[in-house]
Design a protein around this motif. Structure first.
Motif, PDB file in Angstrom:
ATOM      1  N   HIS A  77       0.840  -1.215   0.000  1.00 30.88           N
ATOM      2  CA  HIS A  77       0.000   0.000   0.000  1.00 30.88           C
ATOM      3  C   HIS A  77       0.868   1.255   0.000  1.00 30.88           C
ATOM      4  N   HIS A  79       1.070   5.511  -1.984  1.00 32.92           N
ATOM      5  CA  HIS A  79       0.484   6.526  -2.878  1.00 32.92           C
ATOM      6  C   HIS A  79       1.634   7.231  -3.600  1.00 32.92           C
ATOM      7  N   HIS A 232      -9.060   2.003   1.380  1.00 37.51           N
ATOM      8  CA  HIS A 232      -8.721   2.139   2.801  1.00 37.51           C
ATOM      9  C   HIS A 232      -9.880   1.637   3.653  1.00 37.51           C
ATOM     10  N   HIS A 271      -4.813  -0.601   6.229  1.00 35.88           N
ATOM     11  CA  HIS A 271      -4.924  -0.280   7.663  1.00 35.88           C
ATOM     12  C   HIS A 271      -5.749  -1.297   8.462  1.00 35.88           C
ATOM     13  N   ASP A 322       2.563   3.117   2.918  1.00 30.50           N
ATOM     14  CA  ASP A 322       1.563   4.196   2.889  1.00 30.50           C
ATOM     15  C   ASP A 322       2.199   5.582   2.783  1.00 30.50           C
TER      16      ASP A 322
END
Ligand code: GUN
Ligand code: ZN
Length: 433
Positions: A77, A79, A232, A271, A322
């Motif tokens: 995960h 971005h 998420h 998460h 993340d």
């Protein structure tokens, strides 16, 4: 036939989940090992002394007596558009999104900007030994095109998707159910399974999608055999309360996604901190996975991930950075923080479990374990060379190590990008320190 290439060093990789088979059956270690590669695939792995005699005379051999070879890391995960806003001060999730994230993501309507960031992001991943990642784009279709074009240059196994977001976000960053469906479909048709690339349908999180957008995301997931779903889940307490307000008919947070058929063997939820037992159970039943993102969970103050609960319910778990909520591209540093998150709950995270989560466990969460995640013969040659003499402290500390488990733990505690001497993807060197 192209000549074989071989790397001689200490070699370690995972075979299974230590929670399931016990620590010792979960990994294989060759103190003086040899990894043999032809083109993009691993063709042999074993003790150097046994394998060297069988190699053709023209085999190119690299010897690294002060290194440990391990599989390339899998970041479940991250971005990419948040690369330049890493380390943004002082907020928790919902304010952090509005203050820092959304204005940054606005810039990705410009494809040239997106490509510049994608190139730097990938270089950063490779400098840190990460060879596969499940990656958020932005709401802009061009952001995903730029990312896939940049990934193709290095022949990386990467998964990305366009964010779907039609409410509770600035107007400059929203789409509609129909445009998000159509643009995602076009991206799937162009990029999914092209070379080593895959597509993930990417609703940002429940609060920024209407029911009709989530329904279309579910329809799209049903229309393809093997695309991913990435979103998420239950990260922050205010977020969870907001989801209850927005979706009063849902049993719990996960149920919002479940009602729209977004749970699947290729669904990854970042998460999953504040979950109830029935949510773990449903994640297990559907073969869905959680991305455990410790640096982010500590930095944005979200909470402590309950790994033992996920294990009890046999939920697939991978490790994620993340970035930019997370504070490091390094999976070694992510393992360091994961250890501390588990310590704060009076439990231990063994170095073999950490290695598993960041390699084979991540690959299993992404249903890619037949291709990546360990160094099994027949899999793709994605691996890292860890330098035992990368820093003075690593040198002195590792000189006292009595086992591979201890050495791995030291790398996870003291190591970062400096420890990555080289990174290989599909048999090619993609980073040399
Ligand atoms: N929830 C919704 N969007 C985001 C994001 O960009 N980062 C994190 N950490 N959580 C989110
Ligand atoms: Zn995230």
């Amino acid at each position: 036939m192209s000549p074989l290439k071989a790397w001689r060093a200490a070699i370690v990789h995972c075979l299974d989940d230590p929670k399931v088979v016990g620590i010792h059956a979960a990994y294989d270690y060759f103190e003086d090992g040899l990894l043999v590669v032809q083109n993009d695939k691993i063709v042999a792995l074993g003790h150097a002394k046994e394998l060297l005699a069988s190699l053709p005379a023209d085999t190119i051999i690299e010897h690294h007596p002060d290194a440990i070879i391990a599989p390339g890391f899998v970041d479940t995960h991250i971005h990419y558009p948040q690369t330049d806003m890493i380390g943004s001060y002082g907020e928790q999730l919902l304010t952090w999104l509005n203050t820092y994230t959304f204005p940054e993501e606005r810039k990705f309507s410009d494809k040239a900007h997106a490509r510049d960031v994608a190139d730097r992001f990938l270089r950063e991943l490779l400098r840190n030994g990460t060879t596969t990642a499940l990656v958020f784009g932005t709401v802009h279709k061009v952001s995903v095109e730029a990312f896939f074009e940049a990934s193709e240059v290095h022949n990386l196994r990467m998964i990305c998707g366009k964010v779907m977001m039609d409410r509770n976000a600035p107007e400059y960053l929203t789409d509609t159910p129909e445009t998000s469906y159509q643009e995602s479909k076009e991206l799937i048709d162009t990029w999914h399974n092209k070379g080593r690339l895959h597509y993930a349908i990417t609703p940002r999180f429940a609060p920024t999608s209407s029911d009709s957008q989530l329904a279309l995301a579910g329809k799209l997931l049903n229309e393809y055999d093997d695309v991913y779903m990435h979103t998420h889940l239950s990260e922050n307490k205010d977020e969870c309360a907001w989801v209850q307000d927005l979706f009063p008919a849902s049993k719990d947070y996960l149920d919002v996604y479940d009602q729209h058929q977004l749970l699947s063997e290729r669904s990854v939820f970042a998460h999953g901190i504040h979950l109830c037992d029935s949510e773990y159970h449903r994640l297990h039943e559907t073969g869905s996975a959680i991305a455990f993102c410790p640096t982010s969970n500590l930095f944005i103050g979200s909470g402590l991930f309950k790994l033992s609960k996920a294990e009890e319910y046999k939920v697939n778990v991978g490790l994620g950075t993340d970035v930019g909520g997370g504070t490091s591209f390094s999976m070694l540093q992510t393992m360091n923080e994961a250890y501390k998150v588990i310590q704060l709950q009076n439990e231990n995270l063994s170095p073999i479990k950490s290695l598993y989560l960041s390699t084979l466990g991540g690959a299993k969460a992404l249903k890619l374990e037949d291709k990546i995640g360990n160094l099994a013969v027949g899999t793709e040659a994605d691996f890292v060379i860890l330098d035992k003499k990368a820093t003075p402290l690593l040198t002195s500390r590792l000189a006292l190590s009595k086992s591979i488990e201890e050495s791995l733990f030291v790398f996870m505690t003291l190591g970062d990008d400096r420890a990555i001497q080289a990174t290989y993807a599909a048999g090619q060197c993609v980073h040399q320190r």
